[in-house]
Design a protein around this motif. Sequence first.
Motif, PDB file in Angstrom:
ATOM      1  N   ARG A  86       0.787  -1.224   0.000  1.00 18.83           N
ATOM      2  CA  ARG A  86       0.000   0.000   0.000  1.00 18.83           C
ATOM      3  C   ARG A  86       0.816   1.269   0.000  1.00 18.83           C
ATOM      4  N   VAL A  87       1.690   1.361  -0.964  1.00 16.62           N
ATOM      5  CA  VAL A  87       2.485   2.549  -1.187  1.00 16.62           C
ATOM      6  C   VAL A  87       2.333   3.699  -0.187  1.00 16.62           C
ATOM      7  N   GLY A  88       2.742   3.458   1.023  1.00 17.37           N
ATOM      8  CA  GLY A  88       2.929   4.496   2.031  1.00 17.37           C
ATOM      9  C   GLY A  88       1.719   5.353   2.321  1.00 17.37           C
ATOM     10  N   LEU A  89       0.585   4.747   2.524  1.00 16.13           N
ATOM     11  CA  LEU A  89      -0.611   5.540   2.781  1.00 16.13           C
ATOM     12  C   LEU A  89      -0.511   6.215   4.141  1.00 16.13           C
ATOM     13  N   PRO A  90      -0.596   7.548   4.182  1.00 15.20           N
ATOM     14  CA  PRO A  90      -0.441   8.219   5.455  1.00 15.20           C
ATOM     15  C   PRO A  90      -1.619   7.980   6.395  1.00 15.20           C
ATOM     16  N   GLU A  91      -1.310   8.067   7.670  1.00 14.27           N
ATOM     17  CA  GLU A  91      -2.331   7.731   8.666  1.00 14.27           C
ATOM     18  C   GLU A  91      -3.572   8.607   8.569  1.00 14.27           C
ATOM     19  N   ALA A  92      -3.360   9.932   8.375  1.00 13.85           N
ATOM     20  CA  ALA A  92      -4.527  10.816   8.375  1.00 13.85           C
ATOM     21  C   ALA A  92      -5.498  10.456   7.264  1.00 13.85           C
ATOM     22  N   ILE A  93      -4.939  10.060   6.120  1.00  9.84           N
ATOM     23  CA  ILE A  93      -5.819   9.652   5.036  1.00  9.84           C
ATOM     24  C   ILE A  93      -6.319   8.249   5.300  1.00  9.84           C
ATOM     25  N   HIS A  94      -5.451   7.449   5.882  1.00 12.63           N
ATOM     26  CA  HIS A  94      -5.818   6.067   6.106  1.00 12.63           C
ATOM     27  C   HIS A  94      -6.991   5.976   7.074  1.00 12.63           C
ATOM     28  N   GLY A  95      -6.707   6.114   8.331  1.00 18.38           N
ATOM     29  CA  GLY A  95      -7.698   6.208   9.393  1.00 18.38           C
ATOM     30  C   GLY A  95      -8.891   5.283   9.344  1.00 18.38           C
ATOM     31  N   GLY A  96      -9.732   5.381   8.373  1.00 11.23           N
ATOM     32  CA  GLY A  96     -11.060   4.782   8.440  1.00 11.23           C
ATOM     33  C   GLY A  96     -11.146   3.316   8.127  1.00 11.23           C
ATOM     34  N   GLN A  97     -12.372   2.896   7.874  1.00 10.33           N
ATOM     35  CA  GLN A  97     -12.634   1.489   7.622  1.00 10.33           C
ATOM     36  C   GLN A  97     -12.260   1.180   6.177  1.00 10.33           C
ATOM     37  N   ALA A  98     -11.332   0.261   6.027  1.00 14.39           N
ATOM     38  CA  ALA A  98     -10.779   0.053   4.697  1.00 14.39           C
ATOM     39  C   ALA A  98     -11.776  -0.557   3.723  1.00 14.39           C
ATOM     40  N   GLY A  99     -11.606  -0.167   2.467  1.00 12.98           N
ATOM     41  CA  GLY A  99     -12.306  -0.848   1.392  1.00 12.98           C
ATOM     42  C   GLY A  99     -13.775  -0.511   1.225  1.00 12.98           C
ATOM     43  N   VAL A 100     -14.294   0.414   2.014  1.00 15.68           N
ATOM     44  CA  VAL A 100     -15.723   0.681   1.889  1.00 15.68           C
ATOM     45  C   VAL A 100     -15.999   2.018   1.199  1.00 15.68           C
ATOM     46  N   ALA A 101     -14.929   2.633   0.682  1.00 23.60           N
ATOM     47  CA  ALA A 101     -15.135   3.955   0.097  1.00 23.60           C
ATOM     48  C   ALA A 101     -16.036   3.890  -1.129  1.00 23.60           C
ATOM     49  N   ARG A 102     -16.693   5.003  -1.410  1.00 26.10           N
ATOM     50  CA  ARG A 102     -17.489   5.092  -2.629  1.00 26.10           C
ATOM     51  C   ARG A 102     -16.613   5.623  -3.740  1.00 26.10           C
ATOM     52  N   LEU A 103     -16.659   4.960  -4.864  1.00 30.63           N
ATOM     53  CA  LEU A 103     -15.864   5.398  -6.002  1.00 30.63           C
ATOM     54  C   LEU A 103     -16.818   5.892  -7.059  1.00 30.63           C
ATOM     55  N   SER A 104     -16.930   7.194  -7.167  1.00 31.69           N
ATOM     56  CA  SER A 104     -17.903   7.701  -8.106  1.00 31.69           C
ATOM     57  C   SER A 104     -17.219   8.046  -9.423  1.00 31.69           C
ATOM     58  N   GLY A 105     -17.524   7.256 -10.436  1.00 35.72           N
ATOM     59  CA  GLY A 105     -17.033   7.528 -11.793  1.00 35.72           C
ATOM     60  C   GLY A 105     -15.561   7.257 -12.012  1.00 35.72           C
ATOM     61  N   LEU A 106     -14.882   6.688 -11.026  1.00 38.81           N
ATOM     62  CA  LEU A 106     -13.438   6.465 -11.180  1.00 38.81           C
ATOM     63  C   LEU A 106     -13.182   5.331 -12.170  1.00 38.81           C
ATOM     64  N   PRO A 107     -12.479   5.617 -13.271  1.00 39.12           N
ATOM     65  CA  PRO A 107     -12.252   4.557 -14.256  1.00 39.12           C
ATOM     66  C   PRO A 107     -11.464   3.395 -13.650  1.00 39.12           C
ATOM     67  N   VAL A 108     -11.709   2.203 -14.157  1.00 36.23           N
ATOM     68  CA  VAL A 108     -10.971   1.043 -13.642  1.00 36.23           C
ATOM     69  C   VAL A 108      -9.584   1.009 -14.286  1.00 36.23           C
ATOM     70  N   CYS A 109      -8.623   0.391 -13.583  1.00 34.93           N
ATOM     71  CA  CYS A 109      -7.285   0.230 -14.168  1.00 34.93           C
ATOM     72  C   CYS A 109      -7.257  -1.161 -14.795  1.00 34.93           C
ATOM     73  N   HIS A 110      -6.958  -1.249 -16.073  1.00 33.94           N
ATOM     74  CA  HIS A 110      -6.952  -2.559 -16.719  1.00 33.94           C
ATOM     75  C   HIS A 110      -5.600  -3.253 -16.643  1.00 33.94           C
ATOM     76  N   ALA A 111      -4.599  -2.497 -16.334  1.00 32.77           N
ATOM     77  CA  ALA A 111      -3.267  -3.100 -16.221  1.00 32.77           C
ATOM     78  C   ALA A 111      -2.514  -2.339 -15.139  1.00 32.77           C
ATOM     79  N   PRO A 112      -1.525  -2.975 -14.538  1.00 35.30           N
ATOM     80  CA  PRO A 112      -0.824  -2.258 -13.475  1.00 35.30           C
ATOM     81  C   PRO A 112      -0.018  -1.098 -14.048  1.00 35.30           C
ATOM     82  N   LEU A 113       0.076  -0.044 -13.261  1.00 37.56           N
ATOM     83  CA  LEU A 113       0.921   1.075 -13.670  1.00 37.56           C
ATOM     84  C   LEU A 113       2.362   0.632 -13.549  1.00 37.56           C
ATOM     85  N   ILE A 114       3.138   1.003 -14.515  1.00 40.00           N
ATOM     86  CA  ILE A 114       4.537   0.568 -14.487  1.00 40.00           C
ATOM     87  C   ILE A 114       5.416   1.734 -14.055  1.00 40.00           C
TER      88      ILE A 114
END
Length: 501
Positions: free
Chosen positions: A101-129
Motif C-alpha cells: 500500500r504505497v505508504g498511505l499516510p495515517e490521516a488519510i488512512h484512518g477509516g474502515q478500509a475498502g468501503v469507500a465510494r468510487l464515483s465515476g473512477l475509471p478502472v485500471c486494466h493493467a498495473p501502472l509501471i
Amino acid sequence: MIKIGRVTVSLEMREVYLDDRLLQVGSRAFDILELLILARGKTVTKDEILRRVWPNSVVEENNIHVQLSALRKILGADRHAICTISGQGYRLTVPAEGSARVGLPEAIHGGQAGVARLSGLPVCHAPLIGRDGALAEITRALNGTPIVTLLGPGGIGKTQLGIAVARSIAAASDMEVCFVTLAGVENTQGVVSTIAGALGVGRADDDVALQSLVATLRGRKLLVMLDNCEHVIDAAATVCELLVQTSADLRILATSREPLRTRDEKFYWVAPLDIPDAGANSQAILACSSVRMFLAQMRAFNADVDTEPGSLDMVAAICRRLDGVPLALELAAARAAVFGIRKTVSGLDDRFHFLTGGRRTASPRQQTLEATLDWSYQLLSATERIVLHRLGIFPARFSLEAACAVAACERLSHNEVTEAVVGLASKCVVMTTLDSKTKEYFLLETTREYALRKLYESDEADEVLARSAAYLAWFYEQPHGRGFRTATLGNNLGAQSVASR
Ligand SMILES: Nc1ncnc2c1ncn2[C@@H]1O[C@H](COP(=O)(O)OP(=O)(O)OP(=O)(O)O)[C@@H](O)[C@H]1O
Ligand SMILES: [Mg+2]
C-alpha cells in the motif's frame, strides 16, 4: 495497487499480476489475500478466514491450507511474505522495499478500509509501471495539502497515475472518491456544473450555483479527482480554491498540463518513465520502466516479443527516442505489433505520420502523437507559438540567454521571449532541468520535431539559423564557451540537422 515483491495486487479489480502478466487466482484464494492485506500486518485468525471466505458453510480447516498453498505458489520467491502464526492464524509481512500500500499516510488512512465510494473512477486494466515512488509521494502530499496537481506534457501518464492514487486512497480509507473529467468543458459554468453533476448535486447540465455546490460539500470526507484542467485553468483554479476553503475534509487531485496556481496547491511533476542509456546491456535495458511498458503493450496486442539482445537494443532506442513518454510508447508498441520492431525504429524518423494508430476508444487528443501536441499548441499564446518554433533549433539543453539570442528579433524583444519561455515551461511544452546550478531548458525529441515542422512551415528557418550560427560563434569566443563543444546551445549537429531538412 499493492506490491508484494514481484506480485502486484489490485483489490479494486480483484486482479493479481506477476510483473506485467495477469495471473489466474481463484476467488477464495483472493478473498484470503484481501483479508491479509487489509489486516496491514496483523494476524488474521483461522476463524476470521472461515467466516469471511466460507460464510454460509461449515468447512474443514484443510480448505484454508489448500488456498494458502495456492497463494504461496503465486508469490513464488516471496512466498514467505505469508507467515503462519502457530495456533493463531496467518499474517502478511511485506519486505520493506517491495512494500505494500504505497505508504498511505495515517490521516488519510484512518477509516474502515475498502468501503469507500468510487464515483465515476475509471478502472485500471493493467498495473501502472514504474510509478510506485510517485504513488507514495502524491498520497503523502494529499495528506498535508488540500490541492495536489499532477503536471506534465501530454501523454506522460498524469491521469493514470491520478486514478491509481485515488484508488489506493479509496481502498484504504473511508474517503469518498469522485472522478470528474473536464475534457469536454469550455467555461466556468461548465466546470461548476460538471463537478456538481459528478457529486450528485443536480444534473450536469443544470445551472447549478457554486454556493449550492459548496453547501453540499460541507462535512463530507471527499477526494475529488479533477482531470484535464489545462484548457479551463482559470475557472478550475477559482472553483478549486473556493471548494477547499469550504471544507477541511476535502482534497482535490488535479491533472493538468499547467499549474492551477491556487493558494493551497502542491505540484507534482510527473516524470517520463526511465529510459536505458545508450550501450546499456540487456539486463539494464529490461530493468527500465519504459522498456517494461513497451514490452507489456506489445504483449497486450498479442505480439511475439523477442528479447534477444539485438531486438532489445532496438526497443531501447525506441524508448530513448520517445523520451519514455507512455502515450508515445503505447502508440509505438501498437505499430511494432503490426510492422515489427525494426520498422518501428525507422518509422520514428517520421513519427507524426507513423504513430497514428491509437486506441479507437482513446480521447481524440490521444489517438495520434500529433493530436496530443496539437492540444497543447492550441492553448499557447501567439508569441509562445513563435518562440516554440524557434526553440526547435536547439538539439540539447539551452539557457535563457541562448533562447533570447536565437528567438528575439526586431519584432520580438528579449523580454517577450523570456516571458514566452517561462510560459512554455509552465505549460510543460518546454522542459526545465532540475540538476544543474543554472536553470536550463530543453525540448523532448517529439516536441522538437513538432516545433521544427512549424518553423519550416513559417519560412523563418533561414533567419533563425543565421541567428543561431551567430550566437554559436559568439558563445565559443567567450571564456566560458571555449572548449565547451556540447555546451548550452548543444553542438553544431543541431544546425546541421535543421539545415538538411
Ligand atoms: N505508468 C504507466 N504504465 C503503463 N501505462 C501507462 C502508464 N502511464 C500512462 N500509461 C498509458 O499511457 C497513456 C497516456 O496516459 P495518460 O492518459 O495518463 O496521460 P496524460 O498525461 O493524462 O495525458 P493528457 O495530457 O493527454 O491528459 C494511457 O493510455 C495509459 O494507459
Ligand atoms: Mg490525462
